[in-house]
Design an enzyme around this catalytic site. Structure first.
Site, PDB file in Angstrom:
ATOM      1  N   HIS A 194      -2.949   9.115   1.205  1.00 60.21           N
ATOM      2  CA  HIS A 194      -2.962   7.906   0.375  1.00 60.21           C
ATOM      3  C   HIS A 194      -4.341   7.698  -0.218  1.00 60.21           C
ATOM      4  O   HIS A 194      -5.301   8.396   0.131  1.00 60.21           O
ATOM      5  CB  HIS A 194      -2.512   6.675   1.186  1.00 60.21           C
ATOM      6  CG  HIS A 194      -3.280   6.450   2.454  1.00 60.21           C
ATOM      7  ND1 HIS A 194      -4.064   5.338   2.662  1.00 60.21           N
ATOM      8  CD2 HIS A 194      -3.370   7.185   3.600  1.00 60.21           C
ATOM      9  CE1 HIS A 194      -4.599   5.387   3.878  1.00 60.21           C
ATOM     10  NE2 HIS A 194      -4.204   6.498   4.459  1.00 60.21           N
ATOM     11  N   CYS A 197      -3.532   2.861  -5.420  1.00 55.83           N
ATOM     12  CA  CYS A 197      -2.755   3.680  -4.491  1.00 55.83           C
ATOM     13  C   CYS A 197      -1.366   4.013  -5.036  1.00 55.83           C
ATOM     14  O   CYS A 197      -0.842   5.115  -4.810  1.00 55.83           O
ATOM     15  CB  CYS A 197      -2.645   2.990  -3.136  1.00 55.83           C
ATOM     16  SG  CYS A 197      -1.851   1.351  -3.176  1.00 55.83           S
ATOM     17  N   HIS A 231       0.855  -1.183   0.000  1.00 58.06           N
ATOM     18  CA  HIS A 231       0.000   0.000   0.000  1.00 58.06           C
ATOM     19  C   HIS A 231       0.892   1.234   0.000  1.00 58.06           C
ATOM     20  O   HIS A 231       1.860   1.321   0.763  1.00 58.06           O
ATOM     21  CB  HIS A 231      -0.915   0.006   1.219  1.00 58.06           C
ATOM     22  CG  HIS A 231      -1.920   1.114   1.192  1.00 58.06           C
ATOM     23  ND1 HIS A 231      -2.798   1.296   0.149  1.00 58.06           N
ATOM     24  CD2 HIS A 231      -2.173   2.124   2.082  1.00 58.06           C
ATOM     25  CE1 HIS A 231      -3.563   2.355   0.392  1.00 58.06           C
ATOM     26  NE2 HIS A 231      -3.186   2.887   1.548  1.00 58.06           N
TER      27      HIS A 231
END
Length: 265
Positions: free
Chosen positions: A42, A153, A30
């Site tokens: 994010h 992401c 991530h």
């Protein structure tokens, strides 16, 4: 940072750095942009509380990933309605995972030496203040609809760092992680006929590995020819994301074509 790992300590990162951490026993990573003050911006799928089933693209919103109120930062978890861009503290972003820093401007040899995608790019990064500005602007205005292969992401962090956007939306996005997921089975498929010509398993494995690495390199934003520089202030209007946030009617193909022409200019 080196060829084997991009792992860093917290005191090594600076505002504007593209950071990431691994989830679910290194199954996926991530990504986000560190903006200073122990905060990270994010991008993740919008939370769907009424959904009984979750797709693989909703891993960040699974029940085990939902965060309780942060006891340290009151603004941790800030998120505009109908947007997947989130402000989190570094602790909540990492979830006890290790911290890694994405590399920019690496040489082709270093890029190809990285076995796993989603760790570096040959593209150069813009100035840190520009990167932070893009991230904070997108926190207020959104980054469109989350898509695990075309707008995830890592795509968000790559755009914040470079300002580069892919014109052709039919293929894979900027994400090196997504390119790896697609490239591995594709390389295996393309190399399977060689089993009839090459009796040695080692030879087939070598060719398959070569195809995998080259497919990753070909989709890197630093070498692609279908990328353009887009100012963050023009992003939503040029790509039609403003319609998602304002619930505007869908545009027809002629309008979409005119917008693409405007972007190229």
């Amino acid at each position: 940072m080196g060829l084997l790992t991009n792992k860093v300590e917290r005191d090594e990162i600076r505002p504007g750095d593209h950071i990431y951490t691994y989830r679910v026993a290194f199954t996926y990573s991530h990504h986000g942009i560190y903006v200073g003050g122990s905060k990270v911006v994010h991008f993740k799928p919008e939370t769907k509380l009424d959904s009984s089933m979750e797709s693989s693209s909703d891993l960040e919103n699974s029940p085990s990933s939902l965060q309780l109120s942060c006891p340290t930062f009151p603004d941790c978890g800030f998120q505009k309605p109908d947007s997947g861009v989130v402000l989190s503290c570094l602790d909540c972003f990492l979830r006890n995972g290790s911290l890694y820093c994405f590399e920019y401007g690496v040489s082709p040899s270093v890029f190809l030496a990285k076995v796993r995608g989603g760790t570096c790019t040959t593209a150069a990064s813009d100035l840190p203040e520009t990167v932070v500005h893009r991230a904070m602007h997108l926190l207020q205005n959104g980054f469109g609809n989350y898509d695990i292969f075309q707008n995830n992401c890592e795509d968000f962090a790559l755009y914040c760092k470079t300002g580069l956007l892919i014109v052709d939306k039919q293929g894979v996005g900027r994400s090196g992680q997504a390119s790896s997921v697609i490239g591995a089975p594709l390389a295996a498929l393309l190399s399977s006929p060689l089993k009839l010509l090459m009796p040695s398993p080692v030879g087939v494995a070598t060719v398959t590995a070569g195809m995998y690495f080259m497919s990753r390199y070909a989709t890197d934003i630093g070498v692609r020819s279908d990328v353009i520089k887009v100012a963050v202030e023009d992003l939503a209007m040029n790509l039609g994301w403003a319609g998602h946030l304002l619930e505007a009617p869908e545009e027809n193909e002629a309008e979409a074509s005119n917008k693409q022409i405007a972007i190229r200019r």
